[in-house]
Design an enzyme around this catalytic site. Structure first.
Site, PDB file in Angstrom:
ATOM      1  N   GLU A  65      -1.726  79.535  46.472  1.00 32.19           N
ATOM      2  CA  GLU A  65      -2.626  79.299  45.350  1.00 32.19           C
ATOM      3  C   GLU A  65      -3.333  77.940  45.418  1.00 32.19           C
ATOM      4  OE1 GLU A  65      -0.448  79.980  41.728  1.00 32.19           O
ATOM      5  OE2 GLU A  65      -0.225  82.110  42.116  1.00 32.19           O
ATOM      6  N   GLU A 105       2.863  87.758  44.838  1.00 32.75           N
ATOM      7  CA  GLU A 105       3.474  87.454  43.537  1.00 32.75           C
ATOM      8  C   GLU A 105       2.957  88.440  42.505  1.00 32.75           C
ATOM      9  OE1 GLU A 105       3.121  83.468  41.963  1.00 32.75           O
ATOM     10  OE2 GLU A 105       3.556  82.587  43.936  1.00 32.75           O
TER      11      GLU A 105
HETATM   12  O1  IFM Z   1       5.571  80.094  38.898  1.00 36.36           O
HETATM   13  C1  IFM Z   1       4.284  80.253  39.364  1.00 36.36           C
HETATM   14  C2  IFM Z   1       4.243  80.123  40.871  1.00 36.36           C
HETATM   15  O2  IFM Z   1       4.742  78.897  41.282  1.00 36.36           O
HETATM   16  C3  IFM Z   1       2.833  80.257  41.370  1.00 36.36           C
HETATM   17  N1  IFM Z   1       2.197  81.431  40.853  1.00 36.36           N
HETATM   18  C4  IFM Z   1       2.292  81.681  39.441  1.00 36.36           C
HETATM   19  C5  IFM Z   1       3.738  81.608  38.995  1.00 36.36           C
HETATM   20  C6  IFM Z   1       3.837  81.892  37.488  1.00 36.36           C
HETATM   21  O3  IFM Z   1       3.088  80.948  36.777  1.00 36.36           O
END
Ligand code: IFM
Length: 481
Positions: free
Chosen positions: A175, A381
Site C-alpha cells: 500500500e 488483504e
Molecule cells: O491494518 C491495515 C494493514 O496494515 C494495511 N491494510 C489495511 C489494514 C486495515 O486497516
C-alpha cells in the site's frame, strides 16, 4: 492453478479455485520486541510514542509479541490449515539505520521464521516494506528523497541474498498510497507530515524503490520466487453533477499513480495535469520509468470497501474518508483537495466506519483484469474490524465477520467465473493487532488476542476460515461453543 469444474450448489458452497488461502501480518502491527536484538527505531516507533498521534497512546512495543511467539503462531496457522503466510520484514531489524551494517540477529529471526513455515508446509510470502521506514532515513528526508529509494535497493539485496533461496513470493511494498499520502500529505500516519508536494515526490520514490527492489531481488534470490507488489485500490462511485470528473481525479491519484508507472511505464497525463499546481514532477529522472516497470508475476490487491466522491460545492465539509484518519490535518489528495470531496456512504459499516460492499471487490477484480489482461491477481488483504465480544466460556461469536468474509469470497468467486485470473486470497488478519492510528481499539483478526495476557483464541471466523482451507469451498456460517 486448480480450476473449478464442479457444480455450484449455492452461493455459500461453491468450489473455490484459489491456490492459496492464507493470512497476513504487518511487522510493526504484530512483532513487538521493538528494542530487541539490535532492531533500530522506525518512523512508527517515533510517531506512536508522540502524544496524540495514536488512540489511547498505544504503541507497537509489545503488539502481539509475535517476535517471541512465532513458533506457536506458526503451529496455529498449521492447525487452521493455512497454506501460505504473508508477513512483512522490518527493514530496521535487518539494517538498523536503514543503511550500513547488517544486523545478523534480525536476518536470523526471519530465516528461522521462513524455515519454520516451510517445515509446516506453509508458503512464505514476504513483504519488504509495510510502512516502517528506519528513522534515520526519515531524518535525512524520508520518501520524498531519492536516497531512500537507493537505500531500499540495498535492503532488497540483503534480504534477497539471505532469504531468496526459500521465499515463495516477494512483495516489494504494501500500500504505497498510505506511505505517500497519509504519511506526507494527510499526516495521520508516520511520519505525520503535511506537505502535498512531498507526498507526490514520495509516490515517485516509492515506485522507483519498487522497481529497483524487483531488480535487486531477482539478482540475489537463488530460489525461484515470484515477484509482486500490493496496492490498496480505491473503488470509486461518483455522485452529483461532475461525478465522472471527481472519480477520474481520485482514480488518477489513488490508483493510476501506481499502476501507470508500474504496469504501463508512464505516469498518466491527467495526473500530471491535475497536480501541476503542486509539483512539476522534476524528481522523475530519465530512465526511472523503465526501472519502475519491471514485470511482476502477480499483482497484490487489497480491498475493504468503496468510496463515494463528488465535486466539492465549496460549502460541504471536506471528508477525508480514507479509512486511516488518525490525528490528521493535511490532505491525502494533492491537487484535488477542495475540488473533490468524499461523501457519506450507505450502511452497513464495519467498526472502521467503512461500508460493506462485496460487489466492489468483484468490480475491482474484473476491472483490473480488463485493464491488465496478462496480469495475474492475488487478494492480499480483505477483512473487517468489528467490536467482538467474548462470550461466557471464552468463545467469540463474530457472525458479522463470518458474513463479511463469506460475501467477499463469493464476490471473488464470481470474478473468477467471469474470467479473472485470481491466484489466491489472504484474510486480513490472522490475529487482532496494532491498527496504526487506532492502536488496539480495532480488531480485524480471525483469532482474538487478549492484549493483557497475549492469549490467542480462535474466533468463530477462524473456525470458519479453517473449514474453508480444508474443504476448498465456502462453508456455511459456523458457531462454536
Ligand atoms: O491494518 C491495515 C494493514 O496494515 C494495511 N491494510 C489495511 C489494514 C486495515 O486497516
Amino acid at each position: 492453478m486448480f480450476k473449478a469444474v464442479g457444480l455450484y450448489n449455492n452461493v455459500w458452497s461453491v468450489i473455490i479455485v484459489f491456490t492459496v488461502i492464507q493470512a497476513a501480518f504487518g511487522t510493526y502491527q504484530v512483532e513487538g520486541a521493538a528494542d530487541e536484538d539490535g532492531r533500530g527505531p522506525s518512523i512508527w516507533d517515533t510517531f506512536s510514542r508522540t502524544p496524540g498521534k495514536v488512540w489511547n497512546g498505544d504503541t507497537g512495543d509489545v503488539a502481539c509479541d509475535h517476535y517471541h511467539r512465532w513458533e506457536s503462531d506458526l503451529d496455529l496457522m498449521a492447525e487452521l490449515g493455512l497454506d501460505a503466510y504473508r508477513f512483512s520484514i522490518a527493514w530496521s531489524r535487518i539494517l538498523p539505520t536503514g543503511t550500513g551494517e547488517i544486523n545478523r540477529a534480525g536476518v536470523d529471526f526471519y530465516s528461522r521464521l521462513v524455515d519454520g513455515l516451510l517445515a509446516r508446509g506453509i508458503r512464505p510470502v514476504a513483504t519488504l516494506y509495510h510502512w516502517d521506514l528506519p528513522q534515520p532515513l526519515e531524518d535525512a528526508g524520508g520518501w520524498p528523497e531519492r536516497a531512500t529509494a537507493d537505500a531500499f535497493e540495498r535492503y532488497a539485496e540483503v534480504v534477497g541474498a539471505a532469504l531468496g533461496d526459500r521465499i515463495h513470493t516477494w512483495t516489494t511494498l504494501n500500500e504505497p498510497w498510505c506511505s505517500a499520502y497519509l504519511g506526507y500529505g494527510q499526516g495521520g500516519h508516520a511520519p505525520g507530515r503535511h506537505e502535498p508536494a512531498a507526498a507526490l515526490a514520495a509516490v515517485h520514490h516509492l515506485n522507483l524503490a519498487h522497481g529497483r527492489a524487483i531488480q535487486a531481488l531477482r539478482a540475489t534470490s537463488t530460489g525461484a520466487p515470484e515477484y509482486s507488489v500490493t496496492l490498496n485500490f480505491h473503488v470509486l462511485r461518483g455522485r452529483g453533477a461532475g461525478a465522472d470528473e471527481a472519480v477520474r481525479r481520485i482514480d488518477a491519484l489513488a490508483n493510476r499513480a501506481f499502476t501507470g508507472p508500474m504496469l504501463r511505464g508512464a505516469y498518466p497525463d491527467d495526473l500530471l495535469a491535475d497536480t501541476a499546481g503542486v509539483t512539476d514532477w522534476a524528481f522523475v529522472r530519465e530512465g526511472d520509468l523503465a526501472v519502475i516497470a519491471q514485470p511482476i508475476d502477480v499483482l497484490g490487491v487489497n480491498y475493504y470497501s468503496t468510496a463515494t466522491v463528488s465535486l466539492w460545492d465549496g460549502v460541504a465539509e471536506q471528508q477525508q474518508n480514507d479509512g486511516h484518519k488518525g490525528a490528521a490535518g493535511g490532505t491525502a489528495w494533492p491537487g484535488s483537495d477542495r475540488i473533490v470531496e468524499f461523501v457519506a456512504q450507505d450502511p452497513p459499516f464495519t467498526d472502521m466506519g467503512w461500508n460493506i460492499a462485496p460487489d466492489g471487490l468483484e468490480e475491482l477484480l474484473v476491472s483490473l483484469s480488463e485493464q491488465f489482461p496478462q496480469q495475474p491477481l492475488m487478494i492480499t488483504e480483505n477483512g473487517a474490524a468489528f467490536p467482538d465480544e467474548v462470550a461466557p466460556g471464552g468463545a467469540v461469536h463474530d457472525a458479522a465477520r463470518v458474513d463479511y468474509l463469506q460475501r467477499h469470497l463469493t464476490a471473488a468467486h464470481r470474478a473468477i467465473a467471469r474470467g479473472v485470473d485470481l491466484r489466491g486470497y489472504f484474510v486480513w488478519s490472522l490475529l487482532d493487532n496494532f491498527e496504526w492510528g487506532y492502536g488496539y481499539a480495532k480488531r480485524f483478526g480471525v483469532v482474538r488476542v487478549d492484549f493483557d495476557t497475549l492469549e490467542r483464541t480462535v474466533k468463530d471466523s477462524g473456525h470458519w476460515y479453517a473449514a474453508l482451507t480444508q474443504t476448498r469451498s465456502i462453508p456455511a456460517p459456523t458457531r462454536v461453543g
